[in-house]
Design an enzyme around this catalytic site. Structure first.
Site, PDB file in Angstrom:
ATOM      1  N   HIS A 101       0.965  -0.987   0.268  1.00 30.85           N
ATOM      2  CA  HIS A 101      -0.036  -0.252   0.090  1.00 30.85           C
ATOM      3  C   HIS A 101       0.850   1.263  -0.093  1.00 30.85           C
ATOM      4  CE1 HIS A 101       1.249  -0.535   4.205  1.00 30.85           C
ATOM      5  NE2 HIS A 101       0.964   0.706   4.354  1.00 30.85           N
ATOM      6  N   ASP A 103       0.551   4.563   2.246  1.00 32.07           N
ATOM      7  CA  ASP A 103      -0.190   5.158   3.319  1.00 32.07           C
ATOM      8  C   ASP A 103      -1.474   5.965   3.073  1.00 32.07           C
ATOM      9  OD1 ASP A 103       1.306   3.621   5.189  1.00 32.07           O
ATOM     10  OD2 ASP A 103       2.938   5.389   5.239  1.00 32.07           O
ATOM     11  N   HIS A 251       4.919   0.220   0.138  1.00 31.97           N
ATOM     12  CA  HIS A 251       5.635  -0.696   1.058  1.00 31.97           C
ATOM     13  C   HIS A 251       4.730  -1.724   1.636  1.00 31.97           C
ATOM     14  CE1 HIS A 251       3.484   2.430   3.406  1.00 31.97           C
ATOM     15  NE2 HIS A 251       3.809   1.769   4.581  1.00 31.97           N
ATOM     16  N   ARG A 266       5.195   5.627  14.337  1.00 30.51           N
ATOM     17  CA  ARG A 266       5.258   6.294  13.089  1.00 30.51           C
ATOM     18  C   ARG A 266       4.701   7.643  13.102  1.00 30.51           C
ATOM     19  NH1 ARG A 266       1.739   3.967   8.306  1.00 30.51           N
ATOM     20  NH2 ARG A 266       0.525   5.905   8.400  1.00 30.51           N
TER      21      ARG A 266
HETATM   22  C1  SIN Z   1       3.313   0.826   7.740  1.00 28.76           C
HETATM   23  O1  SIN Z   1       3.637   1.894   8.079  1.00 28.76           O
HETATM   24  O2  SIN Z   1       2.457   0.512   6.903  1.00 28.76           O
HETATM   25  C2  SIN Z   1       4.299  -0.388   8.642  1.00 28.76           C
HETATM   26  C3  SIN Z   1       5.389  -0.743   8.139  1.00 28.76           C
HETATM   27  C4  SIN Z   1       6.218  -1.434   9.043  1.00 28.76           C
HETATM   28  O3  SIN Z   1       5.680  -1.917  10.058  1.00 28.76           O
HETATM   29  O4  SIN Z   1       7.196  -1.672   8.519  1.00 28.76           O
END
Ligand code: SIN
Length: 275
Positions: A101, A103, A251, A266
């Site tokens: 996806h 974000d 990612h 995050r």
């Molecule tokens: C995310 O922000 O989508 C999770 C990425 C991760 O946990 O590496």
């Protein structure tokens, strides 16, 4: 104050670079800010090691690049609504980001970038994969680039977020999750490069096509977008940081460490309407 020149070591020719010579817990001087910004524009996702940061320092680093985004579903830690908790352990039924996806692409103005700081890791595993949407777009044939360049797609948060944070006390019965229409190919506002902007996580259909056509094309584009030749893969250590540009990167978080624990925070930076 950070002032020294940074070192940028590319990880692959297409995407990813490791950055050395900066302490993210300290305010960035203008030169370091510019060099980090330029490295992000050139490499799309950048990585830092050994960054002990608290939540305020993490937010201050993010704010250097823009206003912080508040997640439409996930509550932050007490007093920090701008922080997204990333956590998986033996009790988890799912973890954030398991599906490829970009974000919160369901927002009408999706976040421009995200900065993830991981503080707890399993012995091995829990890597994150990143894919360059410039490389994915550029690998399409010219007629396909022309065709998809005229289309828009619907991105929805409903199927992703509904009921998801119940175990953290969230009752979302009255909540309306975002939905947005974005171009299938977006132009990066800074680099002016074109990249694919559809993903398995949020994109539900291509507006101009009939349902079976939309399903087939979306499947093709989303699978194409995640081919290994467009990737870099990051192996985390305690206090590593990944900073990715959601306008040109997708990612996927690899949940291969169950029942062990992986945790971090995050910060997400607001973006603008894709064009
Ligand atoms: C995310 O922000 O989508 C999770 C990425 C991760 O946990 O590496």
């Amino acid at each position: 104050m950070n002032n020294a020149a940074i070192e940028v070591r590319p990880m692959t020719p297409r995407i990813g670079a490791e950055i050395f010579g900066v302490d993210l817990a300290k305010p960035l001087g203008n030169q370091q800010f510019q060099e980090i910004h330029d490295a992000l524009m050139a490499h799309q996702v950048i990585f830092f090691r050994d960054q002990a940061m608290d939540l305020e320092q993490h937010k201050a680093f993010g704010r250097r690049f823009g206003e912080l985004h508040i997640h439409p579903g996930s509550p932050g830690p007490e007093g920090h609504p701008e922080i997204l908790i990333i956590h998986g352990d033996a009790k988890s039924k799912r973890v954030a980001g398991e599906v490829w996806h970009s974000d919160v692409s369901c927002d009408p103005e999706p976040p421009m970038a995200s900065i993830l700081h991981i503080n707890t890791l399993p012995e091995v595993g829990g890597d994150t994969l990143f894919a360059s949407m410039y490389a994915a777009y550029e690998a399409l044939s010219e007629p396909m680039q022309q065709f998809v360049g005229g289309l828009t797609a619907i991105h929805s948060g409903e199927h992703v977020y509904r009921g998801r944070y119940k175990d953290r006390g969230v009752d979302d019965a009255a909540k309306v999750y975002p939905e947005a229409e974005h171009p299938v190919v977006r132009t990066h506002p800074v680099t002016r490069r074109k990249g694919l902007y559809v993903n398995f996580g949020f994109t539900t259909r291509i507006k101009q096509l009939k349902r079976p056509e939309s399903d087939a094309l979306l499947r093709f584009l989303c699978e194409h977008a995640t081919k290994p030749e467009f990737h870099c893969r990051f192996r985390w250590r305690k206090n590593s940081v990944a900073f990715w540009d959601n306008r040109c990167v997708q990612h996927q978080a690899m949940w291969d460490y169950f029942p062990q624990t992986r945790s971090g925070f995050r910060v997400t930076i607001k973006g603008d309407k894709p064009f």
